[in-house]
Design a protein around this motif. Sequence first.
Motif, PDB file in Angstrom:
ATOM      1  N   SER A  65      28.735  24.059 -24.847  1.00  0.00           N
ATOM      2  CA  SER A  65      30.138  23.677 -24.708  1.00  0.00           C
ATOM      3  C   SER A  65      30.440  23.140 -23.319  1.00  0.00           C
ATOM      4  N   GLU A  66      31.484  22.326 -23.228  1.00  0.00           N
ATOM      5  CA  GLU A  66      31.961  21.846 -21.939  1.00  0.00           C
ATOM      6  C   GLU A  66      32.334  23.019 -21.042  1.00  0.00           C
ATOM      7  N   ALA A  67      32.691  24.149 -21.664  1.00  0.00           N
ATOM      8  CA  ALA A  67      33.097  25.330 -20.898  1.00  0.00           C
ATOM      9  C   ALA A  67      31.940  26.282 -20.610  1.00  0.00           C
ATOM     10  N   LEU A  68      30.753  25.993 -21.137  1.00  0.00           N
ATOM     11  CA  LEU A  68      29.614  26.895 -20.948  1.00  0.00           C
ATOM     12  C   LEU A  68      28.716  26.359 -19.839  1.00  0.00           C
ATOM     13  N   LEU A  69      28.919  26.867 -18.633  1.00  0.00           N
ATOM     14  CA  LEU A  69      28.109  26.450 -17.489  1.00  0.00           C
ATOM     15  C   LEU A  69      26.720  27.057 -17.566  1.00  0.00           C
ATOM     16  N   GLU A  70      25.754  26.328 -17.042  1.00  0.00           N
ATOM     17  CA  GLU A  70      24.394  26.854 -16.907  1.00  0.00           C
ATOM     18  C   GLU A  70      23.924  26.591 -15.480  1.00  0.00           C
ATOM     19  N   PHE A  71      23.510  27.657 -14.807  1.00  0.00           N
ATOM     20  CA  PHE A  71      23.020  27.570 -13.434  1.00  0.00           C
ATOM     21  C   PHE A  71      21.497  27.665 -13.459  1.00  0.00           C
ATOM     22  N   VAL A  72      20.846  26.749 -12.766  1.00  0.00           N
ATOM     23  CA  VAL A  72      19.388  26.674 -12.778  1.00  0.00           C
ATOM     24  C   VAL A  72      18.877  26.698 -11.346  1.00  0.00           C
ATOM     25  N   THR A  73      18.077  27.683 -11.008  1.00  0.00           N
ATOM     26  CA  THR A  73      17.492  27.709  -9.671  1.00  0.00           C
ATOM     27  C   THR A  73      16.170  26.939  -9.682  1.00  0.00           C
ATOM     28  N   PRO A  74      15.813  26.296  -8.587  1.00  0.00           N
ATOM     29  CA  PRO A  74      14.458  25.742  -8.489  1.00  0.00           C
ATOM     30  C   PRO A  74      13.471  26.906  -8.369  1.00  0.00           C
ATOM     31  N   PRO A  75      12.201  26.697  -8.658  1.00  0.00           N
ATOM     32  CA  PRO A  75      11.218  27.782  -8.511  1.00  0.00           C
ATOM     33  C   PRO A  75      11.190  28.314  -7.081  1.00  0.00           C
ATOM     34  N   GLN A  76      11.178  29.650  -6.983  1.00  0.00           N
ATOM     35  CA  GLN A  76      11.162  30.318  -5.683  1.00  0.00           C
ATOM     36  C   GLN A  76       9.934  31.228  -5.593  1.00  0.00           C
ATOM     37  N   ILE A  77       9.581  31.633  -4.360  1.00  0.00           N
ATOM     38  CA  ILE A  77       8.343  32.390  -4.173  1.00  0.00           C
ATOM     39  C   ILE A  77       8.477  33.851  -4.585  1.00  0.00           C
ATOM     40  N   ASN A  78       9.692  34.325  -4.821  1.00  0.00           N
ATOM     41  CA  ASN A  78       9.863  35.684  -5.336  1.00  0.00           C
ATOM     42  C   ASN A  78      11.243  35.817  -5.962  1.00  0.00           C
ATOM     43  N   SER A  79      11.464  36.945  -6.632  1.00  0.00           N
ATOM     44  CA  SER A  79      12.722  37.165  -7.344  1.00  0.00           C
ATOM     45  C   SER A  79      13.905  37.217  -6.398  1.00  0.00           C
ATOM     46  N   ALA A  80      13.740  37.835  -5.242  1.00  0.00           N
ATOM     47  CA  ALA A  80      14.849  37.970  -4.298  1.00  0.00           C
ATOM     48  C   ALA A  80      15.365  36.602  -3.865  1.00  0.00           C
ATOM     49  N   GLN A  81      14.440  35.662  -3.598  1.00  0.00           N
ATOM     50  CA  GLN A  81      14.872  34.336  -3.176  1.00  0.00           C
ATOM     51  C   GLN A  81      15.518  33.562  -4.324  1.00  0.00           C
ATOM     52  N   ALA A  82      15.030  33.771  -5.547  1.00  0.00           N
ATOM     53  CA  ALA A  82      15.648  33.114  -6.703  1.00  0.00           C
ATOM     54  C   ALA A  82      17.086  33.595  -6.881  1.00  0.00           C
ATOM     55  N   ASN A 343      26.333  41.148  -9.542  1.00  0.00           N
ATOM     56  CA  ASN A 343      27.192  40.019  -9.157  1.00  0.00           C
ATOM     57  C   ASN A 343      26.748  38.700  -9.779  1.00  0.00           C
ATOM     58  N   THR A 344      25.456  38.483  -9.867  1.00  0.00           N
ATOM     59  CA  THR A 344      24.949  37.246 -10.459  1.00  0.00           C
ATOM     60  C   THR A 344      24.534  37.420 -11.916  1.00  0.00           C
ATOM     61  N   GLY A 345      24.656  38.636 -12.431  1.00  0.00           N
ATOM     62  CA  GLY A 345      24.224  38.899 -13.797  1.00  0.00           C
ATOM     63  C   GLY A 345      22.773  39.300 -13.910  1.00  0.00           C
ATOM     64  N   VAL A 346      22.064  39.368 -12.782  1.00  0.00           N
ATOM     65  CA  VAL A 346      20.646  39.732 -12.766  1.00  0.00           C
ATOM     66  C   VAL A 346      20.384  40.550 -11.508  1.00  0.00           C
ATOM     67  N   SER A 347      19.204  41.196 -11.453  1.00  0.00           N
ATOM     68  CA  SER A 347      18.850  41.983 -10.270  1.00  0.00           C
ATOM     69  C   SER A 347      17.380  41.813  -9.932  1.00  0.00           C
ATOM     70  N   THR A 348      17.051  42.048  -8.674  1.00  0.00           N
ATOM     71  CA  THR A 348      15.666  41.926  -8.222  1.00  0.00           C
ATOM     72  C   THR A 348      14.770  42.933  -8.924  1.00  0.00           C
ATOM     73  N   LYS A 349      15.217  44.169  -9.065  1.00  0.00           N
ATOM     74  CA  LYS A 349      14.376  45.185  -9.714  1.00  0.00           C
ATOM     75  C   LYS A 349      14.126  44.858 -11.176  1.00  0.00           C
ATOM     76  N   GLN A 350      15.131  44.310 -11.831  1.00  0.00           N
ATOM     77  CA  GLN A 350      14.956  43.877 -13.216  1.00  0.00           C
ATOM     78  C   GLN A 350      13.843  42.842 -13.307  1.00  0.00           C
ATOM     79  N   PHE A 351      13.899  41.839 -12.450  1.00  0.00           N
ATOM     80  CA  PHE A 351      12.899  40.779 -12.479  1.00  0.00           C
ATOM     81  C   PHE A 351      11.521  41.292 -12.088  1.00  0.00           C
ATOM     82  N   CYS A 352      11.460  42.217 -11.121  1.00  0.00           N
ATOM     83  CA  CYS A 352      10.154  42.751 -10.714  1.00  0.00           C
ATOM     84  C   CYS A 352       9.501  43.544 -11.835  1.00  0.00           C
ATOM     85  N   PHE A 353      10.292  44.290 -12.580  1.00  0.00           N
ATOM     86  CA  PHE A 353       9.727  45.003 -13.731  1.00  0.00           C
ATOM     87  C   PHE A 353       9.186  44.009 -14.749  1.00  0.00           C
TER      88      PHE A 353
END
Length: 529
Positions: A65-82, A343-353
């Motif tokens: 949808s026009e109202a459904l934003l999608e945020f895309v990060t470029p590849p990063q060297i670890n979860s914290a930087q992403a 705050n961003t909908g994700v967490s570093t510990k989640q990604f590390c697991f």
Amino acid sequence: MISLPKIEKIISALANEKSKPLQHHMVGVEKESLRVASDGTLAKTVHPEALGSALTHPYITTDFSEALLEFVTPPQINSAQAIEFLEDIHRYVYANIGDELLWCASMPCIVRGDTDIPLAYYGSSNIGRMKTIYRKGLGYRYGRFMQVISGVHFNYSLGEPFWEWYSQYLGNTESMQDFRSQHYMGLIRNFLRLAWIIPYLFGTSPAVCKTFATGDTHNLERFDDNTLFAPYATSLRMGDIGYQNNQEAKIGVKACYDNVTQYVLSLWRAVTTEYAPYKNIGVKNNGEHLQLNANILQIENEYYTTMRPKPQSIGDDMPLAALKQKGVQYVELRSLDVDIFENTGVSTKQFCFIEALMLFCLFNDSPLIQTNQWQMIDGNEINVAHQGRHPDLELNDLGKNRKLKEWGIELCEQMQSVCGLLDEQCVTNVYGSALQEQIEKFQNPEMCPSALLLEEMRENRESFVDLVRRYAIKKKNYFMQETMDEKRLKQFEKIAQDSIIEQERLETADDLSLDEYIASYYAQLGDLI
């Protein structure tokens, strides 16, 4: 599935490798959020010009949808930087959407019917019009409601130093591309067998606004006048009221994960096989496109799955063609809910697991998935989505019933050596800490985010919409108070401007009619077999 002696040998060999090949990996995030008005209804405004072109901006686009934003990060060297990059995208977007909010949950806000959901618009270029037609087709096939469910995709790849080491360790004689693809596909097969663990640990959608689940086609209970829920649910987004490719399963079309060739061929069949109910919709009406074609899938991205093998994109080439040409270069996990508590909908510990779980799946033997095992895989995921926190829930482990709690704790214990290795090679302690948090969720289901969300709704006597709206305001205030780095701000402004220029260039460069362009796109299918 599990062969611990093999994985322990690999871990031991990696631990003794001075070059620490596991530190070379890349992480990327794709996160969706609805733009909503201050009252919690879907925003009716067009994509803000300050955010650039949704067609060509590399980091800020739209989904269905026009109202459904999608945020895309470029590849990063670890979860914290992403996640740090994702935070900057949020800051920039919040500064450019006026009084609107970003809906911070997977299940939608107040939506009053399909006509309340505007399709995403990408301009007048052939590729832009094709993207909108594809979305129109999704609306006819599945309903627009299903398409405004938000999620998070976690993209992960291991670096060439690792693959070179692993190739030498296993005595590989294939090309590096074939070797890498083979083992990524093995990772995916094992992950699919354990896919139920993601909605249990990270599912944050046990309730929905009553406007989402209409009629009597669901088994949800009444929470209050405006909310429906399932008492033990973890992720209704991943359940049978979420987006499903039921038609493919019904007529026997399922992606094959034996190897890249079979995967490409299985989706090729779906994209080229006509399906009567979609034929009845029609491809055109009075010259206007209703969908791209009448086949089981319009394009391969329509196929919903927990994890996808992915190539690096090659211009406007069909992803299946790029996958066949370049092989698997990263994997995309698609089953994560937006976490309202982050705050961003994700967490570093989640990604590390998740990263540790992916390596656990990579290092174990991965037999092919037999046809009769798909019912087990899909059934486990659906059962956990709807009843994951039920104390007596049992799952199917290759024909054997197992208590979810016991299976989950056992898996986490088997992952300890992987987490220890990652902490050592990446010079951190976050992997072990992340693992311990998940063990505690298996021991105490009330610590799962799905349980915490329902508990907070009960304590505050809030509807689902009221709770999410409160959190959305809180997050907007957080990001608006945080000053964005001036250099990053200038970068984002320039990218937005450049994306608009690029869209205009595409619109003036078209030298084919829309029908000719679509035909040339599908002509690539002929090179896949």
